[in-house]
Design a protein around this motif. Sequence first.
Motif, mmCIF file in Angstrom:
data_model
loop_
_atom_site.group_PDB
_atom_site.id
_atom_site.type_symbol
_atom_site.label_atom_id
_atom_site.label_comp_id
_atom_site.label_asym_id
_atom_site.label_seq_id
_atom_site.Cartn_x
_atom_site.Cartn_y
_atom_site.Cartn_z
ATOM 1 N N GLN B 172 -26.291 -21.903 50.102
ATOM 2 C CA GLN B 172 -27.203 -21.997 48.764
ATOM 3 C C GLN B 172 -27.191 -23.531 48.437
ATOM 4 O O GLN B 172 -28.465 -24.228 48.054
ATOM 5 N N GLY B 173 -26.043 -24.074 48.321
ATOM 6 C CA GLY B 173 -25.946 -25.426 47.955
ATOM 7 C C GLY B 173 -26.789 -26.416 48.671
ATOM 8 O O GLY B 173 -27.501 -27.169 48.253
ATOM 9 N N LEU B 174 -26.665 -26.244 50.118
ATOM 10 C CA LEU B 174 -27.435 -26.999 50.821
ATOM 11 C C LEU B 174 -28.966 -27.036 50.617
ATOM 12 O O LEU B 174 -29.453 -27.915 50.632
ATOM 13 N N GLU B 175 -29.109 -25.606 50.674
ATOM 14 C CA GLU B 175 -30.717 -25.479 50.233
ATOM 15 C C GLU B 175 -31.153 -26.317 49.066
ATOM 16 O O GLU B 175 -32.211 -26.745 48.939
ATOM 17 N N ILE B 176 -30.445 -26.032 47.893
ATOM 18 C CA ILE B 176 -30.815 -26.750 46.704
ATOM 19 C C ILE B 176 -30.712 -28.165 46.909
ATOM 20 O O ILE B 176 -31.560 -28.882 46.254
ATOM 21 N N GLY B 177 -29.738 -28.716 47.526
ATOM 22 C CA GLY B 177 -29.548 -30.161 47.707
ATOM 23 C C GLY B 177 -30.798 -30.752 48.614
ATOM 24 O O GLY B 177 -31.527 -31.736 48.430
ATOM 25 N N LYS B 178 -31.199 -29.942 49.714
ATOM 26 C CA LYS B 178 -32.310 -30.290 50.559
ATOM 27 C C LYS B 178 -33.755 -30.385 49.713
ATOM 28 O O LYS B 178 -34.448 -31.422 49.753
ATOM 29 N N LYS B 179 -33.935 -29.434 48.828
ATOM 30 C CA LYS B 179 -35.012 -29.198 48.062
ATOM 31 C C LYS B 179 -35.123 -30.275 47.100
ATOM 32 O O LYS B 179 -36.362 -31.153 46.760
ATOM 33 N N GLY B 180 -33.949 -30.774 46.502
ATOM 34 C CA GLY B 180 -34.038 -31.757 45.534
ATOM 35 C C GLY B 180 -34.427 -33.039 46.022
ATOM 36 O O GLY B 180 -35.387 -33.613 45.316
ATOM 37 N N ILE B 181 -33.991 -33.285 47.483
ATOM 38 C CA ILE B 181 -34.583 -34.677 47.907
ATOM 39 C C ILE B 181 -36.018 -34.309 48.240
ATOM 40 O O ILE B 181 -36.765 -35.327 48.015
ATOM 41 N N ARG B 182 -36.498 -33.381 48.651
ATOM 42 C CA ARG B 182 -37.834 -33.108 49.217
ATOM 43 C C ARG B 182 -38.728 -33.520 47.828
ATOM 44 O O ARG B 182 -39.814 -34.095 47.862
ATOM 45 N N GLN B 183 -38.388 -32.922 46.723
ATOM 46 C CA GLN B 183 -39.133 -33.063 45.458
ATOM 47 C C GLN B 183 -39.092 -34.730 45.159
ATOM 48 O O GLN B 183 -40.275 -35.101 44.846
ATOM 49 N N ARG B 184 -38.156 -35.228 45.492
ATOM 50 C CA ARG B 184 -37.979 -36.645 45.064
ATOM 51 C C ARG B 184 -39.169 -37.507 46.300
ATOM 52 O O ARG B 184 -39.947 -38.123 45.656
#
Lengths: 372, 187
Positions: B172-184
């Motif tokens: 779950q954490g990995l997904e949140i992290g990846k999404k966070g970077i995509r947003q940026r």
Amino acid sequence: MAKVLMKGNEAIAEAAIRAGANNYFCYPITPQTEVAEYLAKRMPEVGGVFLQAESEVAVGNIVFGAASTGKRVFTTSSSPGISLMQEAISYMAGAQLPCVILNIMRGGPGLGGILPAQSDYFQATKGGGHGDYRLLVLAPSTIQEAVDLTMLACHLADKYRNPVMIIGDGMIGQMMEPVEFPENYTEPELPTKDTWAATGAKGRKPRVIKSLFLDPYKLEDNSVVLYNKYQQMKKDEVRFELYKTSTKNKVLIVSYGTMARICQTVIDELEEEGVSVGLFRPITVYPFPEAALEKEATRKNIDTVLTVEMSMGQMVEDVERAIARRRPVEFFGRTGGIVPTPDEVKKQIKELIKKKHGAKTRQSTTKSKKKG
Amino acid sequence: MPQYEVLWAGFGGQGIMVAGQLLAYTGIKEGKNVVWIPSYGPEMRGGTAYCTVVVSDKRIGSPIMSQVKAACVFNRPSFDKFCPKIKPGGLLLVNSSLINTTTDRTDITEILVPANKMAIEAGNVRAANIAMLGAFVGATGIIDPKNLEAVIHEKLGAKKAVLGTNLKVLAQGLEIGKKGIRQRQKA
């Protein structure tokens, strides 16, 4: 063997065991207590001795006793604890007993604090206890080097029948880094201990291990024997490392232990800005690599030598002595447990260069800016 | 890869030191140089605990630095203390379960990770550090998540139930992290 991630204190403890220093005496003190914690578990596994004494004064004397039997003996402490051991250390030097002492240094004087410092340099290299004696002193700057030097210390203590001290600042004790222990550790041959060790006198003449010589001629003789050993160490045991020293350097940094690796970062960063600085890192702080330092520091291109320490300036006196006024020696240090950041050291160097040859530096900075 | 420094900070007991160590172990597994430095100093029970991990392909010089590339903060005191220590362009991961504020800084990327909530829902609040670790690796990619998973198996695999929880929040954490970077990247 594969690399393992270990805290400096634990890695040093394991290294001592690997080198056969299976007799360990201690009294806990921050920031090195993990050595004791680790060895309390590990010593029984190798059939060694782990003993926590009632004080560091007692530890010092137990180490004296144990070393008299010819066994490899190891003790560890931090600054105030090492001060308490000084009497025994002087006695051991006088009686020519080998042992390895680790000092994970914290801020002083007095009880001081518990954070990293390098302010026991004088104590380690110039005496600490009384009398005409020296310790062989090694100063690691990485955990791997701490492992290697601990094993070397065990060997050198036996080779010279002299206490060997390893000085690491608190950072060396607390930090974790990958380390590798040698697979099949072997040492060069050592002289037999069966000429002096107290192993039970059945069938032979008793041996006396002492540092008391009431006849001044005998005491002087003993001091001459010690002196000759120290001269031999100066010839054979000097160790140091150079980092990015070249004919482009204007400044040569002299620094040891954790402080030296902070200076490596400073040197890398300054290199990117077009400022060339080299590093001279003593690994043995006694014997101090004076001849090598003199050679490096007095090269034509070197304008200034900067000594950086986590103290108010102790090794700088050895640096000055080695260079004998042939180059200006500057000093930068923080103490009390404050570890200077690379930015802080960088600022010092820039100010130094500006002071020494302002115009040139400004030019080269502009040049490197244009490139970028 | 260039040198990467990340600071982990929170209360004693939140698994700060362990999270940093798992990252360091994974770095070694990948043949990288690593340094792990704990905060050590006079602290009281329940006080702040923090550690810094440096990962690099090159020899690591200074183990300490004025500013770091990333910080993972688990409680409010750590948020206040370490936000200013992040380099411009750096990354801030916030345990939004316990920190009800966001940074005013516009020169860093901030990712909110409800680490405690994720861990509780997965069955054990103590896995919050792994949730955060997942988010950090997802966002930065400085180590391979597969290697991290292998290290978690190795180091925390003794209790099967705990391992399951850890692996769940890691994913779950990995997904949140990846999404966070995509947003940026979009912005």
